[in-house]
Design an enzyme around this catalytic site. Structure first.
Site, mmCIF file in Angstrom:
data_model
loop_
_atom_site.group_PDB
_atom_site.id
_atom_site.type_symbol
_atom_site.label_atom_id
_atom_site.label_comp_id
_atom_site.label_asym_id
_atom_site.label_seq_id
_atom_site.Cartn_x
_atom_site.Cartn_y
_atom_site.Cartn_z
ATOM 1 N N HIS A 1 0.729 -0.939 -0.013
ATOM 2 C CA HIS A 1 0.088 -0.175 -0.430
ATOM 3 C C HIS A 1 1.198 1.308 0.388
ATOM 4 C CE1 HIS A 1 -2.503 2.746 1.897
ATOM 5 N NE2 HIS A 1 -3.398 2.789 1.106
ATOM 6 N N ASP B 1 -10.301 -2.495 2.814
ATOM 7 C CA ASP B 1 -9.739 -1.483 1.676
ATOM 8 C C ASP B 1 -10.586 -1.715 -0.373
ATOM 9 O OD1 ASP B 1 -8.338 0.655 0.083
ATOM 10 O OD2 ASP B 1 -7.392 0.088 1.707
#
Length: 348
Positions: free
Chosen positions: A48, A248
């Site tokens: 990420h 997410d």
């Protein structure tokens, strides 16, 4: 680092450093501490990146909050997963990220550490759990707060009752986007598949590995809306730490839409600081039957802010809703100051 067998709760909640339960008052306080260099946790941060920098994602904080909440309820309300014949869901609300944790890559031997303090107000099973996440030194000395949120245990039947009237509208919007993508030849609507979608996303957010949940995206700039089909692999579901990927992956269509549709994406980037409410029901089953997809429409909410609600569907049923998802447009020259991209090493 600590092998999986010694985790107190999970890879995201590795150590319980303090806990206090008051059975008579029905309250609890607990402190959780985790090293982000842990081999099971590190991929969640490593994969990420924002502006080329590894950051702890909000989905990790959400996973920590729900994990701690389940632990507290298991102690004070052992049969709380079901209240009577009804299932209890966890609404992760008012997630606000105050400061980003920029992760060192590679991690040092002692690693960087995060801590969550959770307070269960009690006495009812549906009482809120207030969570504060901080960065701490390896010895536990607090450095600064990172984020805070509140978890509300709620009956899933009430969620589905709220969502049912919206189902025909959301399905119609998805079908409309699909029809427009086949019929229109203008630049107002585009269809992109996984590789292209995450290439466009990479202009600000770089998702690697199991974060790449969107297999195809249809998005429109007028109005600003999008739908995506989702795929979460079995390995992501079965691993000890699947929560951040699920959270997410079910929601980042909103960030994709804001950044991909911006005409000045080379000059600006849209960044999120959290959400108002995240309700993912037990009917969200990535490996279950029915196509998994989501839909969002973003609208202006003040200067340089876009906000919306992300609807997650399995088949033709809404199984999750993210409300109050907001993104603020930041000039890249400003972004490069407080989130400086890694320096590129010159070669000769």
């Amino acid at each position: 680092m600590h092998p999986t067998s010694t985790y107190a709760l999970s890879a995201s909640c590795q150590q319980i450093t303090a806990e206090s339960f008051d059975a008579s008052a029905g309250t609890a306080d607990i402190t959780i501490r985790s090293c982000i260099a842990d081999p099971c946790l590190w991929p969640v941060i490593r994969d990420h990146k924002c502006n080329g920098v590894n950051l702890t994602p909000s989905g990790l904080y959400g996973d920590m909050a729900t994990t701690v909440t389940k632990y507290i309820l298991s102690k004070l309300h052992p049969n709380s997963e079901h209240t009577g014949s009804e299932r209890l869901g966890l609404n992760v609300a008012d997630m606000h990220v105050e400061k980003t944790l920029i992760a060192d890559n590679p991690q040092t031997p002692e690693g960087q550490w995060i801590e969550m303090k959770a307070h269960f107000a009690g006495p009812n099973v549906t009482s809120p759990i207030h969570c504060t996440i901080s960065q701490v030194q390896p010895n536990g000395t607090r450095m600064h707060d990172l984020a805070h949120c509140t978890v509300h245990p709620e009956l899933e039947t009430s969620w589905h009752a709220d969502w049912a009237p919206m189902t025909p509208l959301i399905l119609t919007q998805i079908q409309s986007l699909e029809s427009r993508s086949r019929a229109e030849a203008t630049g107002n609507i585009r269809t992109v598949h996984k590789a292209k979608a995450y290439e466009l996303f990479k202009s600000f957010v770089e998702y690697d590995g199991k974060y790449q949940a969107m297999t195809s995206v249809i998005y429109s700039t007028q109005p600003l809306e999008a739908t995506a089909t989702l795929s979460i692999t079995a390995s992501a579901v079965l691993r000890d730490l699947a929560g951040p990927y699920h959270l997410d992956g079910s929601c980042h269509l909103s960030g994709f839409l804001c950044n991909a549709a911006d005409e000045d994406s080379k000059k600006n980037a849209y960044i999120s600081h959290g959400w108002d409410s995240a309700r993912i029901s037990s009917k969200f089953q990535p490996e279950g039957d029915g196509v998994l997809r989501n839909y969002v429409r973003m609208i202006p909410e003040g200067k340089d802010v876009l906000g919306g609600t992300v609807w997650v569907l399995q088949g033709d049923e809404i199984v999750g809703v993210w409300e109050g998802v907001r993104f603020k447009r930041i000039p890249r020259r400003v972004l490069n100051v407080f989130l400086p991209p890694p320096k590129v090493r010159k070669t000769y």
